[in-house]
Design a protein around this motif. Structure first.
Motif, PDB file in Angstrom:
ATOM      1  N   VAL A  31       0.833  -1.196   0.000  1.00  0.00           N
ATOM      2  CA  VAL A  31       0.000   0.000   0.000  1.00  0.00           C
ATOM      3  C   VAL A  31       0.872   1.252   0.000  1.00  0.00           C
ATOM      4  N   GLY A  32       1.950   1.225   0.762  1.00  0.00           N
ATOM      5  CA  GLY A  32       2.846   2.375   0.871  1.00  0.00           C
ATOM      6  C   GLY A  32       4.222   1.944   1.328  1.00  0.00           C
ATOM      7  N   ARG A  33       5.186   2.810   1.070  1.00  0.00           N
ATOM      8  CA  ARG A  33       6.572   2.473   1.393  1.00  0.00           C
ATOM      9  C   ARG A  33       7.331   3.746   1.763  1.00  0.00           C
ATOM     10  N   MET A  34       8.180   3.622   2.785  1.00  0.00           N
ATOM     11  CA  MET A  34       9.066   4.717   3.155  1.00  0.00           C
ATOM     12  C   MET A  34      10.452   4.134   3.362  1.00  0.00           C
ATOM     13  N   GLY A  35      11.426   4.673   2.673  1.00  0.00           N
ATOM     14  CA  GLY A  35      12.799   4.202   2.814  1.00  0.00           C
ATOM     15  C   GLY A  35      13.702   5.333   3.258  1.00  0.00           C
ATOM     16  N   ILE A  36      14.528   5.049   4.241  1.00  0.00           N
ATOM     17  CA  ILE A  36      15.448   6.052   4.780  1.00  0.00           C
ATOM     18  C   ILE A  36      16.875   5.524   4.711  1.00  0.00           C
ATOM     19  N   PRO A  37      17.734   6.152   3.902  1.00  0.00           N
ATOM     20  CA  PRO A  37      19.148   5.766   3.933  1.00  0.00           C
ATOM     21  C   PRO A  37      19.810   6.409   5.156  1.00  0.00           C
ATOM     22  N   TYR A  38      20.447   5.596   5.966  1.00  0.00           N
ATOM     23  CA  TYR A  38      21.119   6.092   7.170  1.00  0.00           C
ATOM     24  C   TYR A  38      22.615   6.054   6.881  1.00  0.00           C
ATOM     25  N   LYS A  39      23.085   7.081   6.181  1.00  0.00           N
ATOM     26  CA  LYS A  39      24.455   7.097   5.662  1.00  0.00           C
ATOM     27  C   LYS A  39      25.521   7.039   6.750  1.00  0.00           C
ATOM     28  N   GLU A  40      25.250   7.649   7.897  1.00  0.00           N
ATOM     29  CA  GLU A  40      26.241   7.643   8.981  1.00  0.00           C
ATOM     30  C   GLU A  40      26.526   6.232   9.475  1.00  0.00           C
ATOM     31  N   LYS A  41      25.527   5.355   9.392  1.00  0.00           N
ATOM     32  CA  LYS A  41      25.683   3.972   9.844  1.00  0.00           C
ATOM     33  C   LYS A  41      25.853   2.998   8.678  1.00  0.00           C
ATOM     34  N   ASN A  42      25.834   3.523   7.442  1.00  0.00           N
ATOM     35  CA  ASN A  42      25.986   2.726   6.230  1.00  0.00           C
ATOM     36  C   ASN A  42      24.925   1.617   6.142  1.00  0.00           C
ATOM     37  N   LEU A  43      23.667   1.993   6.398  1.00  0.00           N
ATOM     38  CA  LEU A  43      22.562   1.052   6.256  1.00  0.00           C
ATOM     39  C   LEU A  43      21.319   1.803   5.805  1.00  0.00           C
TER      40      LEU A  43
END
Length: 80
Positions: A32-44
């Motif tokens: 139905v919906g999606r949210m993606g967050i790149p957490y660059k400081e933790k490389n994930l």
């Protein structure tokens, strides 16, 4: 019977992000919906998806994702 829920995905090995996205595309009809967050400081990356499908469909999705090395998956679904 369809259930609604949320699936949380943590990609600890970014090299597998393309594989995760391919699986999510395969199950687009129950997402139905999606949210993606790149957490660059933790490389994930952290992805949260809202799903509306049968228990079998959602289990198949989370099962495929969970078999990828460096990817953790948890889900919470409605009871009825």
């Amino acid at each position: 019977m369809k259930r609604i829920g949320v699936v949380g995905i943590v990609i600890e090995d970014i090299t597998h992000a393309k594989e995760v996205n391919m699986i999510l595309h395969e199950y687009a009809d129950i997402i139905v919906g999606r949210m993606g967050i790149p957490y660059k400081e933790k490389n994930l990356s952290v992805i949260s998806i809202i799903v509306d499908g049968t228990s079998d469909e959602i289990s198949a999705l989370t099962g495929k994702l969970g078999r990828i090395n460096g990817v953790s998956v948890k889900s919470a679904l409605t009871k009825a």
